[in-house]
Design a protein around this motif. Structure first.
Motif, PDB file in Angstrom:
ATOM      1  N   THR A 158      -3.047  -8.746   0.821  1.00  0.00           N
ATOM      2  CA  THR A 158      -3.450 -10.139   0.648  1.00  0.00           C
ATOM      3  C   THR A 158      -3.051 -10.579  -0.757  1.00  0.00           C
ATOM      4  OG1 THR A 158      -5.654  -9.462  -0.115  1.00  0.00           O
ATOM      5  CG2 THR A 158      -5.377  -9.898   2.243  1.00  0.00           C
ATOM      6  N   ILE A 159      -3.085 -11.878  -0.985  1.00  0.00           N
ATOM      7  CA  ILE A 159      -2.689 -12.427  -2.284  1.00  0.00           C
ATOM      8  C   ILE A 159      -3.912 -13.019  -2.967  1.00  0.00           C
ATOM      9  CG2 ILE A 159      -1.193 -14.076  -3.467  1.00  0.00           C
ATOM     10  CD1 ILE A 159       0.659 -13.953  -1.025  1.00  0.00           C
ATOM     11  N   GLU A 160      -4.219 -12.495  -4.145  1.00  0.00           N
ATOM     12  CA  GLU A 160      -5.343 -13.005  -4.929  1.00  0.00           C
ATOM     13  C   GLU A 160      -4.855 -13.348  -6.329  1.00  0.00           C
ATOM     14  OE1 GLU A 160      -8.607 -10.287  -4.904  1.00  0.00           O
ATOM     15  OE2 GLU A 160      -8.622 -10.082  -2.700  1.00  0.00           O
ATOM     16  N   ASP A 161      -4.869 -14.644  -6.639  1.00  0.00           N
ATOM     17  CA  ASP A 161      -4.361 -15.112  -7.937  1.00  0.00           C
ATOM     18  C   ASP A 161      -2.931 -14.629  -8.191  1.00  0.00           C
ATOM     19  OD1 ASP A 161      -6.797 -16.392  -8.539  1.00  0.00           O
ATOM     20  OD2 ASP A 161      -7.637 -14.526  -9.348  1.00  0.00           O
ATOM     21  N   GLY A 162      -2.149 -14.606  -7.139  1.00  0.00           N
ATOM     22  CA  GLY A 162      -0.754 -14.202  -7.256  1.00  0.00           C
ATOM     23  C   GLY A 162      -0.521 -12.708  -7.179  1.00  0.00           C
ATOM     24  N   ARG A 163      -1.595 -11.918  -7.260  1.00  0.00           N
ATOM     25  CA  ARG A 163      -1.462 -10.462  -7.197  1.00  0.00           C
ATOM     26  C   ARG A 163      -1.576  -9.977  -5.762  1.00  0.00           C
ATOM     27  NH1 ARG A 163      -5.621  -7.350 -10.307  1.00  0.00           N
ATOM     28  NH2 ARG A 163      -6.975  -8.562  -8.919  1.00  0.00           N
ATOM     29  N   SER A 167      -6.886  -3.145   0.614  1.00  0.00           N
ATOM     30  CA  SER A 167      -8.135  -2.376   0.671  1.00  0.00           C
ATOM     31  C   SER A 167      -8.985  -2.596  -0.572  1.00  0.00           C
ATOM     32  CB  SER A 167      -7.847  -0.880   0.848  1.00  0.00           C
ATOM     33  OG  SER A 167      -7.108  -0.658   2.027  1.00  0.00           O
ATOM     34  N   GLY A 168      -8.958  -3.820  -1.089  1.00  0.00           N
ATOM     35  CA  GLY A 168      -9.806  -4.185  -2.213  1.00  0.00           C
ATOM     36  C   GLY A 168      -9.260  -3.860  -3.585  1.00  0.00           C
ATOM     37  N   ASP A 169      -8.126  -3.156  -3.649  1.00  0.00           N
ATOM     38  CA  ASP A 169      -7.563  -2.780  -4.942  1.00  0.00           C
ATOM     39  C   ASP A 169      -6.158  -3.338  -5.104  1.00  0.00           C
ATOM     40  OD1 ASP A 169      -9.770  -1.198  -5.807  1.00  0.00           O
ATOM     41  OD2 ASP A 169      -9.082   0.433  -4.510  1.00  0.00           O
ATOM     42  N   ALA A 170      -5.800  -3.580  -6.352  1.00  0.00           N
ATOM     43  CA  ALA A 170      -4.462  -4.106  -6.630  1.00  0.00           C
ATOM     44  C   ALA A 170      -3.390  -3.096  -6.215  1.00  0.00           C
ATOM     45  CB  ALA A 170      -4.332  -4.419  -8.117  1.00  0.00           C
ATOM     46  N   VAL A 234       7.148 -10.353  -1.028  1.00  0.00           N
ATOM     47  CA  VAL A 234       6.032 -10.928  -0.275  1.00  0.00           C
ATOM     48  C   VAL A 234       5.974 -12.419  -0.563  1.00  0.00           C
ATOM     49  CG1 VAL A 234       3.532 -10.917   0.063  1.00  0.00           C
ATOM     50  CG2 VAL A 234       4.752  -8.765  -0.354  1.00  0.00           C
ATOM     51  N   ASP A 235       6.061 -13.230   0.468  1.00  0.00           N
ATOM     52  CA  ASP A 235       5.997 -14.692   0.340  1.00  0.00           C
ATOM     53  C   ASP A 235       7.167 -15.224  -0.495  1.00  0.00           C
ATOM     54  OD1 ASP A 235       4.921 -17.159   0.872  1.00  0.00           O
ATOM     55  OD2 ASP A 235       3.524 -17.132  -0.824  1.00  0.00           O
ATOM     56  N   SER A 236       8.364 -14.900  -0.056  1.00  0.00           N
ATOM     57  CA  SER A 236       9.567 -15.346  -0.753  1.00  0.00           C
ATOM     58  C   SER A 236       9.714 -16.861  -0.682  1.00  0.00           C
ATOM     59  CB  SER A 236      10.812 -14.694  -0.130  1.00  0.00           C
ATOM     60  OG  SER A 236      11.991 -15.250  -0.653  1.00  0.00           O
ATOM     61  N   GLU A 237      10.207 -17.454  -1.781  1.00  0.00           N
ATOM     62  CA  GLU A 237      10.427 -18.897  -1.825  1.00  0.00           C
ATOM     63  C   GLU A 237      11.845 -19.270  -1.411  1.00  0.00           C
ATOM     64  OE1 GLU A 237       9.417 -20.214  -5.716  1.00  0.00           O
ATOM     65  OE2 GLU A 237       7.273 -19.760  -5.484  1.00  0.00           O
TER      66      GLU A 237
END
Length: 359
Positions: A158-163, A167-170, A234-237
Motif C-alpha cells: 500500500t502507499i502511505e505518504d508516498g512510501r 504488512s504494516g512495515d515500510a 509502483v503507480d507509474s506516471e
C-alpha cells in the motif's frame, strides 16, 4: 557435463598440446575455481576426490587425467602432481592458464618442466553444451522466482505518504532483497550475494512512482549462474519513464533478431542495443550496455569487444538508460544462441508494472 562435453574439452586440449609440442596441460587452485571445476567435470571419476578438498592440482597428457587433492597429499598437491606427471611423461613444456598460482608453478619448474600459458580452457568454456545450457536455465529459473517475489511484495504494498508499506512495515531495499533471496533458495538456487535493490532514495523506504531496480545472478545446484534484472515501478506516471522502458525492451527484441540472423561481435551487439535506445529520443542521455557470457562465472567469454556471440554461446544481455537524473530503466536477460535460433531463458515479463510479472 556429459561424455560428449568431456570429448570437446579433451579434444581442444589435445590439439593445443600437439600444436605447442607440450607434454601436458596443468592447472592448480581451489576446487571452487571455475577452471578447476570445469576440468574436474572432464576428469574420470576415479581421478577426482569428491570430498571437496580445498586445493587441487590436475593435469591432462593428451589421453588421461591426473588429479591430486590436498586431502590426499602430505605436501602441496602440485608437488605430488609434478612427481606423478614426471613418471608418466618425463619432462618438457606444460601448458597452464596464465593465472596458475605461483607456488604451483615453482613446483612444476623444480620437477624439470617449463611453463607456457594457454587460454584453451577459457576458450572451450565460451560455448555451452546442451547440459550446460540446462544448468544455466535452472539458475535463471531461480533468478526469475526471486524477481517475481519482489514483484509480489511491491504489487501487494500500500502507499502511505508516498512510501510503500507491506504488512504494516515500510518496504526497504534490504527487506526486498531478503525476499528475493528467500525465493531463490526456495527455488533451489543460491543467491551468492549477488542480489541488489537500487532505488533513488538509497536505503530509505521505497516510494511509489520511483523506479526500483531488482538485480540478481544466483548459482544453480551445479554451480552455473543466471543473470536477471528488472525495473519495477509502483503507480507509474508514464511519460518519459514509459518511453525509456519501451526503448530498452525494443533494444532487446532487436538483439534477438540480430543474433538470429548472423554471428556478431560483443561490440556489435552492445552498439545495437545503444543505437536502439537512442533511436527513441535519448540521444544525449547516459546509456549503459553490456554483453557477456554466463556459466560457471557470472561473466565469462565471450565478453571482450572482438569476442563473437556465436552459436552455442549463452550470454547475459543488459541495457540501461538514465531518463532523468538518478532515475533509470535497467533490464538484463540471458540469451541462448543456436544456429539461426535464439531464445531467452526463463524470462519473466519485462513490464515495469509489478502485477504483470505475476500473470
Amino acid at each position: 557435463m556429459t561424455d560428449g562435453d568431456d570429448t570437446a574439452l579433451e579434444a581442444a586440449l589435445a590439439t593445443a598440446l600437439d600444436s605447442r609440442e607440450a607434454v601436458a596441460f596443468v592447472h592448480a587452485g581451489p576446487d571452487r575455481d571455475p577452471a578447476i571445476r570445469y576440468c574436474r567435470s572432464s576428469s574420470s571419476p576415479s581421478a577426482v576426490d569428491r570430498r571437496g578438498a580445498p586445493i587441487r592440482a590436475l593435469a591432462f597428457d593428451g589421453t588421461r587425467w591426473l588429479s591430486v587433492s590436498s586431502a590426499d597429499s602430505a605436501g602441496h598437491p602440485a608437488a605430488d602432481l609434478a612427481s606423478g606427471l614426471t613418471d608418466r611423461v618425463g619432462t618438457g613444456t606444460v601448458l597452464t592458464p596464465a593465472r596458475i598460482p605461483h607456488d604451483a608453478a615453482l613446483y612444476l619448474e623444480q620437477a624439470g618442466f617449463s611453463l607456457a600459458s594457454t587460454d584453451v580452457v577459457e576458450r572451450t568454456r565460451a560455448t555451452k553444451t546442451d547440459a550446460e545450457r540446462d544448468h544455466v536455465d535452472t539458475a535463471q529459473a531461480a533468478a526469475a522466482a526471486g524477481v517475481r517475489r519482489a514483484a509480489s511484495v511491491l504489487a501487494d504494498a500500500t502507499i502511505e505518504d508516498g512510501r510503500l508499506v507491506a504488512s504494516g512495515d515500510a518496504v526497504t531495499p534490504d527487506r526486498l532483497r531478503r525476499a528475493v533471496d528467500e525465493a531463490i533458495i526456495a527455488a533451489g538456487g543460491f543467491p551468492a550475494r549477488t542480489t541488489t535493490i537500487t532505488a533513488t532514495d538509497g536505503d530509505a523506504a521505497l516510494r511509489s512512482g520511483a523506479p526500483i531496480v531488482v538485480a540478481t545472478a544466483p548459482r544453480g545446484p551445479t554451480g552455473y549462474h543466471g543473470g536477471l534484472v528488472r525495473t519495477l515501478v509502483v503507480d507509474s506516471e508514464g511519460g518519459t519513464e514509459r518511453r525509456a522502458h519501451v526503448a530498452v525492451t525494443q533494444a532487446f527484441r532487436s538483439v534477438q533478431a540480430m543474433l538470429t540472423a548472423d554471428t556478431e561481435s560483443v561490440t556489435a551487439v552492445e552498439a545495437d542495443l545503444e543505437a536502439e535506445v537512442r533511436g527513441f529520443g535519448f540521444g544525449e542521455h547516459p546509456i549503459e550496455t553490456r554483453v557477456a557470457g554466463v556459466g560457471l562465472e557470472p561473466a565469462e567469454r565471450p565478453r571482450d569487444g572482438a569476442d563473437e556471440v556465436e552459436p552455442d554461446t549463452v550470454v547475459r544481455v543488459e541495457a540501461a538508460v538514465e531518463f532523468e537524473p538518478d532515475r533509470r530503466i535497467r533490464l538484463a536477460d540471458v540469451l541462448a544462441v543456436r544456429e539461426h535460433e535464439v531464445e531467452w531463458l526463463a524470462p519473466p515479463s519485462r513490464s515495469i508494472e509489478p502485477s504483470a510479472l505475476l500473470e
